[in-house]
Design a protein around this motif. Sequence first.
Motif, PDB file in Angstrom:
ATOM      1  N   UNK A 111       0.809  -1.222   0.000  1.00 59.48           N
ATOM      2  CA  UNK A 111       0.000   0.000   0.000  1.00 59.48           C
ATOM      3  C   UNK A 111       0.841   1.270   0.000  1.00 59.48           C
ATOM      4  N   UNK A 112       2.156   1.137   0.103  1.00 62.64           N
ATOM      5  CA  UNK A 112       3.058   2.282   0.003  1.00 62.64           C
ATOM      6  C   UNK A 112       3.237   2.726  -1.445  1.00 62.64           C
ATOM      7  N   UNK A 113       2.772   1.911  -2.384  1.00 63.38           N
ATOM      8  CA  UNK A 113       2.901   2.255  -3.802  1.00 63.38           C
ATOM      9  C   UNK A 113       1.894   3.329  -4.202  1.00 63.38           C
ATOM     10  N   UNK A 116      -3.085  -3.378  -1.969  1.00 62.39           N
ATOM     11  CA  UNK A 116      -2.675  -2.079  -2.497  1.00 62.39           C
ATOM     12  C   UNK A 116      -3.347  -0.926  -1.759  1.00 62.39           C
ATOM     13  N   UNK A 117      -4.468  -1.214  -1.102  1.00 68.02           N
ATOM     14  CA  UNK A 117      -5.285  -0.187  -0.469  1.00 68.02           C
ATOM     15  C   UNK A 117      -6.401   0.313  -1.369  1.00 68.02           C
ATOM     16  N   UNK A 118      -6.368  -0.082  -2.645  1.00 68.82           N
ATOM     17  CA  UNK A 118      -7.386   0.414  -3.591  1.00 68.82           C
ATOM     18  C   UNK A 118      -8.790  -0.104  -3.245  1.00 68.82           C
ATOM     19  N   UNK A 119      -8.892  -1.277  -2.669  1.00 71.18           N
ATOM     20  CA  UNK A 119     -10.194  -1.821  -2.311  1.00 71.18           C
ATOM     21  C   UNK A 119     -10.910  -1.036  -1.240  1.00 71.18           C
ATOM     22  N   UNK A 120     -10.161  -0.213  -0.490  1.00 70.34           N
ATOM     23  CA  UNK A 120     -10.782   0.629   0.535  1.00 70.34           C
ATOM     24  C   UNK A 120     -11.514   1.815  -0.073  1.00 70.34           C
ATOM     25  N   UNK A 135      -4.681   1.977 -10.481  1.00 68.31           N
ATOM     26  CA  UNK A 135      -4.166   1.144  -9.394  1.00 68.31           C
ATOM     27  C   UNK A 135      -2.737   0.650  -9.676  1.00 68.31           C
ATOM     28  N   UNK A 136      -1.980   0.295  -8.630  1.00 69.88           N
ATOM     29  CA  UNK A 136      -0.689  -0.382  -8.817  1.00 69.88           C
ATOM     30  C   UNK A 136      -0.925  -1.836  -9.251  1.00 69.88           C
ATOM     31  N   UNK A 137       0.051  -2.400  -9.956  1.00 69.57           N
ATOM     32  CA  UNK A 137      -0.137  -3.748 -10.493  1.00 69.57           C
ATOM     33  C   UNK A 137       1.202  -4.444 -10.677  1.00 69.57           C
ATOM     34  N   UNK A 138       1.120  -5.748 -10.827  1.00 66.79           N
ATOM     35  CA  UNK A 138       2.315  -6.552 -11.063  1.00 66.79           C
ATOM     36  C   UNK A 138       2.950  -6.230 -12.415  1.00 66.79           C
ATOM     37  N   UNK A 139       4.283  -6.297 -12.450  1.00 68.89           N
ATOM     38  CA  UNK A 139       4.952  -6.349 -13.749  1.00 68.89           C
ATOM     39  C   UNK A 139       5.400  -7.786 -13.999  1.00 68.89           C
ATOM     40  N   UNK A 140       6.117  -8.012 -15.090  1.00 69.92           N
ATOM     41  CA  UNK A 140       6.509  -9.376 -15.404  1.00 69.92           C
ATOM     42  C   UNK A 140       7.446  -9.965 -14.355  1.00 69.92           C
ATOM     43  N   UNK A 141       8.338  -9.132 -13.798  1.00 66.63           N
ATOM     44  CA  UNK A 141       9.271  -9.653 -12.793  1.00 66.63           C
ATOM     45  C   UNK A 141       8.546 -10.052 -11.516  1.00 66.63           C
ATOM     46  N   UNK A 142       7.525  -9.272 -11.132  1.00 68.67           N
ATOM     47  CA  UNK A 142       6.735  -9.614  -9.945  1.00 68.67           C
ATOM     48  C   UNK A 142       5.963 -10.904 -10.127  1.00 68.67           C
ATOM     49  N   UNK A 160      -6.593  -6.453  -4.309  1.00 65.93           N
ATOM     50  CA  UNK A 160      -7.785  -5.652  -3.998  1.00 65.93           C
ATOM     51  C   UNK A 160      -8.035  -4.589  -5.057  1.00 65.93           C
ATOM     52  N   UNK A 161      -7.253  -4.598  -6.111  1.00 67.65           N
ATOM     53  CA  UNK A 161      -7.475  -3.704  -7.244  1.00 67.65           C
ATOM     54  C   UNK A 161      -8.336  -4.401  -8.294  1.00 67.65           C
ATOM     55  N   UNK A 162      -8.660  -3.673  -9.357  1.00 65.47           N
ATOM     56  CA  UNK A 162      -9.500  -4.241 -10.417  1.00 65.47           C
ATOM     57  C   UNK A 162      -8.793  -5.327 -11.212  1.00 65.47           C
ATOM     58  N   UNK A 163      -7.454  -5.314 -11.192  1.00 66.63           N
ATOM     59  CA  UNK A 163      -6.718  -6.287 -11.988  1.00 66.63           C
ATOM     60  C   UNK A 163      -5.310  -6.455 -11.434  1.00 66.63           C
ATOM     61  N   UNK A 164      -4.690  -7.592 -11.711  1.00 65.45           N
ATOM     62  CA  UNK A 164      -3.276  -7.775 -11.373  1.00 65.45           C
ATOM     63  C   UNK A 164      -2.389  -7.050 -12.379  1.00 65.45           C
TER      64      UNK A 164
END
Length: 223
Positions: free
Chosen positions: A85-87, A115-119, A131-138, A153-157
């Motif tokens: 959630x710091x992102x 991420x905190x976006x669901x709040x 929202x923040x999301x995964x990249x390929x390395x993650x 908790x976001x709309x998408x990974x």
Amino acid sequence: MKFKNVFDLSQPLYHNCPCWPDLQPPTIERMLFIPKADANVETLRINTHTATHVDAPYHKLSDGKTLDQISVDAWIGEGVVVDVSFLNDKDLVTAKVLEDAASHMVAGDIVMLYTGWGNHRGFSQKYLKDWPALDDSGAEWLISKRAKVVGTDALSVDLYDVSPDAGPVAHYILLGAGIPIVEELYLGEIAKKGNKRWTFFCLPISIKDAGGSPARVIAVDEK
């Protein structure tokens, strides 16, 4: 088995609720209602990726498993919340981020990205597109650590505005490795518990030949 606490991680599904911004919002209407009839019955018109939902491999891969080809125990297991959630808006959850934030994960865990976006679910630009999301390395990092399921908790990974050339890389990587995805969770309450371990139940509707489904997701604190 005794449950000390049970937390509902599902975002509610309701008429015109927030959903993927390029798709039609859900409609829920009264079909029958008391006292005009002897029962209350509703009709639903939704896409299968509305509110809290799961993605099966078939969602992005034409030869991937559909929901009915995945055993129910694939959606149940121990796991952790990973606090990112710091992102900030549109930041990426990289392997480096996960090395630090997910050090409490063990092999075979269900991993829920907070991420905190669901709040802040609603119709804002921030919730629906930034929202923040995964990249390929993650995504590759989660595979290397043998994640069982990956949730957010976001709309998408993936980011909303993914590169047209690359596409939704986190979906392709995770689903290609047979790792199901859960999206649009509410993790606000259990995120407050820190690195605690949970038992997660991420149960979709059993829809034949489908790539996704709304789901009721809970976290159980066993005692």
